[in-house]
Design an enzyme around this catalytic site. Sequence first.
Site, PDB file in Angstrom:
ATOM      1  N   SER A  23      25.060 -63.203  67.496  1.00  0.00           N
ATOM      2  CA  SER A  23      23.723 -63.681  68.381  1.00  0.00           C
ATOM      3  C   SER A  23      24.375 -64.813  69.275  1.00  0.00           C
ATOM      4  O   SER A  23      25.242 -65.491  68.919  1.00  0.00           O
ATOM      5  CB  SER A  23      22.791 -63.928  67.526  1.00  0.00           C
ATOM      6  OG  SER A  23      22.779 -65.294  67.021  1.00  0.00           O
ATOM      7  N   GLU A  70      25.154 -58.672  70.202  1.00  0.00           N
ATOM      8  CA  GLU A  70      24.664 -60.126  70.498  1.00  0.00           C
ATOM      9  C   GLU A  70      22.975 -59.917  70.517  1.00  0.00           C
ATOM     10  O   GLU A  70      22.491 -59.202  71.365  1.00  0.00           O
ATOM     11  CB  GLU A  70      24.755 -60.719  71.741  1.00  0.00           C
ATOM     12  CG  GLU A  70      26.215 -60.881  72.062  1.00  0.00           C
ATOM     13  CD  GLU A  70      26.968 -62.182  71.207  1.00  0.00           C
ATOM     14  OE1 GLU A  70      26.066 -62.886  70.957  1.00  0.00           O
ATOM     15  OE2 GLU A  70      27.886 -62.378  71.250  1.00  0.00           O
ATOM     16  N   ASN A  82      36.520 -65.444  65.699  1.00  0.00           N
ATOM     17  CA  ASN A  82      36.515 -64.698  66.659  1.00  0.00           C
ATOM     18  C   ASN A  82      37.246 -64.657  67.795  1.00  0.00           C
ATOM     19  O   ASN A  82      37.340 -64.261  68.866  1.00  0.00           O
ATOM     20  CB  ASN A  82      34.946 -64.451  67.048  1.00  0.00           C
ATOM     21  CG  ASN A  82      34.994 -62.874  67.834  1.00  0.00           C
ATOM     22  OD1 ASN A  82      35.698 -61.722  67.524  1.00  0.00           O
ATOM     23  ND2 ASN A  82      34.132 -62.704  68.661  1.00  0.00           N
TER      24      ASN A  82
END
EC number: 3.4.17.-
Length: 436
Positions: free
Chosen positions: A324, A397, A271
């Site tokens: 998360s 998240e 990411n």
Amino acid sequence: MQGTPGGGTRPGPSPVDRRTLLVFSFILAAALGQMNFTGDQVLRVLAKDEKQLSLLGDLEGLKPQKVDFWRGPARPSLPVDMRVPFSELKDIKAYLESHGLAYSIMIKDIQVLLDEERQAMAKSRRLERSTNSFSYSSYHTLEEIYSWIDNFVMEHSDIVSKIQIGNSFENQSILVLKFSTGGSRHPAIWIDTGIHSREWITHATGIWTANKIVSDYGKDRVLTDILNAMDIFIELVTNPDGFAFTHSMNRLWRKNKSIRPGIFCIGVDLNRNWKSGFGGNGSNSNPCSETYHGPSPQSEPEVAAIVNFITAHGNFKALISIHSYSQMLMYPYGRLLEPVSNQRELYDLAKDAVEALYKVHGIEYIFGSISTTLYVASGITVDWAYDSGIKYAFSFELRDTGQYGFLLPATQIIPTAQETWMALRTIMEHTLNHPY
């Protein structure tokens, strides 16, 4: 840093040497077994100002790495969570105390939670085998998820198909589920989970969501309208190598497993490997960092596979990347503080989505742009999606806010998935009703 047992072998320049290293790494992991985190703690630090945030940020640059940020330094209003190995606890606590940084112990012993997690998985696996079933309230290995995908597609072949969009660095298949009622060139929605391999709740939520789609099609008017007009693509295991490694060796591994000649540390933060803002603030050029962006944009096969697939398709209207933890719903930009052109629309949609989520189990999410809600991050999925013309780009998240962090008990899988579904449904319905 995480993955140290696998990080000390230097790969050679040839493909043969690379294969040899991968075989050696596998043998080493099998011989050593899973890493033990006995005595490791997760500390929560509340910085009072930017100076204290900077002091926390300095910890990431220590060599060898002494802390693993679960929630990194962002702004004084947000807590910083960091895993500290038992061997470093005394020094790190002394550092915090000497600089007036207040902290609390969020997790007293990580290994206790890991043992409970493994026991729950073993119990569930025995039950699944004895009943020849699949539990949506349990965590699963890569092999189990891929086996489930095959069975799932076979059982629901009228609406679901499996597409291999590429191969990972270690040559695992990169699979995507396509939900479609037919027709050609339908506009599409993309959902991915597990780009950070230790975020197990995301994979489990994705699996539950896939089953929810086939279960509710024809019953839920909103979903039925969506799927009659649009295709939905779900990538359940975006980082298969890293995910497999979290089961075989290091439960807390974040990155992929790519190796490069002359580089001691393994893996890239997938990411941070996207083209938009590559190498900017919120990413790291140090290969040993958990936010290492890689040598070049889309250098990682896991990222390149998504880019190539979405680009070739050419008609994606929404992209939702699920992470998360922290209980947030965010939209671009991550790399810039300036608002995007349709910021008001994204803000209102995020607000509606978190309100729908809240109504399920009373879980509160905060929402806003990534850079103003969480932190500045460059080279991320949703920035690339937005810059590629995908107007509705969001990042979740999921649970929780730190009591368990990445080690969320399996008992929370179903409620997490249920509430997330209502937010996803809200975003997808808006996308359907606002064509572009």
